[in-house]
Write an enzyme that holds these catalytic residues in place. Structure first.
Site, PDB file in Angstrom:
ATOM      1  N   HIS A 210      77.080  54.832  42.833  1.00 17.17           N
ATOM      2  CA  HIS A 210      77.921  56.012  43.069  1.00 17.17           C
ATOM      3  C   HIS A 210      77.838  57.072  41.976  1.00 17.17           C
ATOM      4  O   HIS A 210      78.397  58.144  42.112  1.00 17.17           O
ATOM      5  CB  HIS A 210      79.384  55.612  43.261  1.00 17.17           C
ATOM      6  CG  HIS A 210      80.072  55.251  41.974  1.00 17.17           C
ATOM      7  ND1 HIS A 210      79.882  54.048  41.354  1.00 17.17           N
ATOM      8  CD2 HIS A 210      80.924  55.946  41.197  1.00 17.17           C
ATOM      9  CE1 HIS A 210      80.602  54.006  40.256  1.00 17.17           C
ATOM     10  NE2 HIS A 210      81.246  55.142  40.123  1.00 17.17           N
TER      11      HIS A 210
HETATM   12  C1  UD1 Z   1      85.455  58.488  40.196  1.00 17.82           C
HETATM   13  C2  UD1 Z   1      85.284  58.476  38.672  1.00 17.82           C
HETATM   14  C3  UD1 Z   1      84.237  57.446  38.277  1.00 17.82           C
HETATM   15  C4  UD1 Z   1      84.545  56.095  38.887  1.00 17.82           C
HETATM   16  C5  UD1 Z   1      84.663  56.240  40.399  1.00 17.82           C
HETATM   17  C6  UD1 Z   1      84.989  54.928  41.072  1.00 17.82           C
HETATM   18  C7  UD1 Z   1      85.652  60.622  37.517  1.00 17.82           C
HETATM   19  C8  UD1 Z   1      84.981  61.694  36.792  1.00 17.82           C
HETATM   20  N1  UD1 Z   1      84.840  59.758  38.161  1.00 17.82           N
HETATM   21  O1  UD1 Z   1      84.249  58.993  40.747  1.00 17.82           O
HETATM   22  O2  UD1 Z   1      84.231  57.317  36.876  1.00 17.82           O
HETATM   23  O3  UD1 Z   1      83.522  55.180  38.565  1.00 17.82           O
HETATM   24  O4  UD1 Z   1      85.720  57.174  40.662  1.00 17.82           O
HETATM   25  O5  UD1 Z   1      85.111  55.099  42.439  1.00 17.82           O
HETATM   26  O6  UD1 Z   1      86.861  60.561  37.541  1.00 17.82           O
HETATM   27  N2  UD1 Z   1      86.877  59.793  48.372  1.00 17.82           N
HETATM   28  C9  UD1 Z   1      87.312  59.136  49.489  1.00 17.82           C
HETATM   29  N3  UD1 Z   1      88.488  58.459  49.394  1.00 17.82           N
HETATM   30  C10 UD1 Z   1      89.226  58.427  48.266  1.00 17.82           C
HETATM   31  C11 UD1 Z   1      88.761  59.112  47.140  1.00 17.82           C
HETATM   32  C12 UD1 Z   1      87.575  59.785  47.197  1.00 17.82           C
HETATM   33  O7  UD1 Z   1      86.683  59.136  50.523  1.00 17.82           O
HETATM   34  O8  UD1 Z   1      90.297  57.785  48.275  1.00 17.82           O
HETATM   35  C13 UD1 Z   1      85.592  60.509  48.438  1.00 17.82           C
HETATM   36  C14 UD1 Z   1      85.743  61.995  48.535  1.00 17.82           C
HETATM   37  O9  UD1 Z   1      84.854  62.455  49.470  1.00 17.82           O
HETATM   38  C15 UD1 Z   1      85.325  62.468  47.160  1.00 17.82           C
HETATM   39  C16 UD1 Z   1      84.363  61.408  46.686  1.00 17.82           C
HETATM   40  O10 UD1 Z   1      84.842  60.206  47.293  1.00 17.82           O
HETATM   41  O11 UD1 Z   1      84.740  63.727  47.191  1.00 17.82           O
HETATM   42  C17 UD1 Z   1      84.314  61.258  45.204  1.00 17.82           C
HETATM   43  O12 UD1 Z   1      85.609  61.045  44.657  1.00 17.82           O
HETATM   44  P1  UD1 Z   1      85.967  61.565  43.172  1.00 17.82           P
HETATM   45  O13 UD1 Z   1      87.339  61.199  42.816  1.00 17.82           O
HETATM   46  O14 UD1 Z   1      85.584  62.983  43.072  1.00 17.82           O
HETATM   47  O15 UD1 Z   1      84.964  60.828  42.202  1.00 17.82           O
HETATM   48  P2  UD1 Z   1      84.178  59.465  42.268  1.00 17.82           P
HETATM   49  O16 UD1 Z   1      82.771  59.769  42.569  1.00 17.82           O
HETATM   50  O17 UD1 Z   1      84.871  58.476  43.163  1.00 17.82           O
END
Ligand code: UD1
Length: 372
Positions: A210
């Site tokens: 990821h």
């Molecule tokens: C975040 C953390 C990363 C961690 C990861 C674990 C930062 C900078 N990054 O990255 O360190 O390893 O979480 O998962 O904080 N989404 C969903 N459902 C949710 C939340 C997110 O579908 O409940 C999707 C959304 O489309 C979103 C994408 O996941 O755009 C990424 O979520 P985001 O919180 O931006 O960062 P992660 O890549 O998950």
């Protein structure tokens, strides 16, 4: 004596298994009373609710409901919404864990309001400033009043950055507290696969991907997936897929790459499903930080698909090998593990299931000393 209220912050999936043992330990301590705040960075059933339920984390006292967004938007919104809550609750200290955007956002607000800031999992460094988490780690440590570390190397990193030794406490790894508490209750791998409509496999590798550096560029992601399909010809690969990665696979038509291999794509798994799957895997391929540590604690060989790690003890003492993204190196490492069984490793110092107890003991003692 009234118990000191500690505002404990969580935001994203890797925070939940770290906060659970800390909340438990605080509830068992007369001098401390946890108030739980969720920023809402991760918000859905798969990324949040399943973890709260399975880890026995209470409903948050406050939910900032920020959701997804660019780093700037997400960080800014957390800060904006956190400030009035901090004023209203008026805690004795704010406790943050890990390195996600919620960690730095709430840390910055607390520190500017001169509320003592406590950072759990301080001092880890990849020395790669292209990682958003590295920026979050360095900055959070600079503004923290108390820093709890998981490995001795972290203290050396902090001292080099000018952090006062008196603020640093080596306590072990709270994520391993959660792991040791729940591993017996984990869902066995065959049940995990069957629940998702797949046949059970005896011998398998687990894959997670990821990191923005691995999945945000379709060319890089396609190259990695091709290498991992090669791996799957040697050993079936079970791939619980992060939403960010799933979206990239769909948008760029990469399902066809995966369908060439013995790769089983699953949605993001709950904590007990993931622990069950990992604990009986032949090996794990990952770019996650937490899985490097969990595999070391479980004695499962780990192949890290990154150029560096902020958790070097998993390499020097544990079962981890950092191979990067080169297909030949990945395949060679997998081949070595299949031939030899891989690194056996040993469990690092103080990864013994008692880190949270150490944290609350130190905290109760030190709160009186650190500036309010
Ligand atoms: C975040 C953390 C990363 C961690 C990861 C674990 C930062 C900078 N990054 O990255 O360190 O390893 O979480 O998962 O904080 N989404 C969903 N459902 C949710 C939340 C997110 O579908 O409940 C999707 C959304 O489309 C979103 C994408 O996941 O755009 C990424 O979520 P985001 O919180 O931006 O960062 P992660 O890549 O998950």
């Amino acid at each position: 004596m009234t118990a000191a209220e500690i505002l404990c912050v969580v935001g994203a999936r890797p925070n939940f298994m770290k906060i659970a043992p800390i909340i438990d330990a605080m509830r068992g301590h007369v001098a401390l009373s946890p108030v739980l705040l969720h920023t809402g960075q991760h918000y859905d059933e798969a990324m949040k609710d399943a973890f709260f339920r399975q880890l026995g984390i209470p409903e948050p006292d406050v939910d900032l409901e920020v959701g997804s967004g660019s780093h700037a938007v997400q960080t800014a919104q957390i800060m904006q919404r956190f400030e009035p809550v901090l004023e209203r609750v008026g805690p004795r200290a704010v406790l943050v864990v890990g390195d996600v955007n919620s960690t730095i956002a709430c840390g910055l607000v607390a520190s500017k309001k001169q509320v003592p800031l406590i950072h759990v999992e301080a001092g880890l460094r990849s020395y790669d400033r292209t990682m958003p988490e590295e920026i979050n780690r360095v900055l959070t440590d600079q503004i923290s009043d108390l820093l709890f570390t998981t490995e001795r190397g972290a203290e050396r990193n902090l001292l080099r950055e000018g952090i006062d030794a008196g603020r640093i406490h080596f306590v072990g790894n709270v994520m391993i507290d959660a792991l040791l508490k729940h591993v017996e209750k984990a869902v066995p791998a065959p049940s995990v696969l069957q629940r998702h409509g797949h046949a059970a496999v005896e011998d398998y590798a687990v894959l997670t991907l990821h990191r923005p550096a691995n999945v945000d560029d379709p060319g890089v992601l396609a190259g990695l997936l091709k290498a991992l399909v090669e791996v799957s010809h040697r050993l079936p690969v079970v791939f619980p897929c992060h939403p960010r990665t799933a979206a990239m696979i769909e948008t760029h038509g990469l399902r066809s790459v995966i369908s060439d291999g013995r790769m089983t794509l699953l949605p993001p798994l709950g904590y007990l499903e993931m622990v069950g799957l990992v604990s009986t895997a032949r090996l794990v391929l990952t770019d996650s930080g937490g899985l490097q540590e969990e595999t070391t604690a479980l004695g499962v060989p780990c192949v890290t698909l990154r150029e560096n790690t902020e958790r070097p003890i998993t390499v020097t003492e544990g079962t981890n090998t950092v191979v990067g993204r080169d297909a030949d190196r990945i395949l060679q490492c997998v081949e070595d593990i299949l031939e030899t069984g891989g690194k056996r490793g040993r469990v690092p110092e103080l990864w013994d299931g008692k880190a949270a107890t150490r944290i609350v003991d130190v905290l109760a003692r030190r709160l009186a000393e650190i500036a309010a």
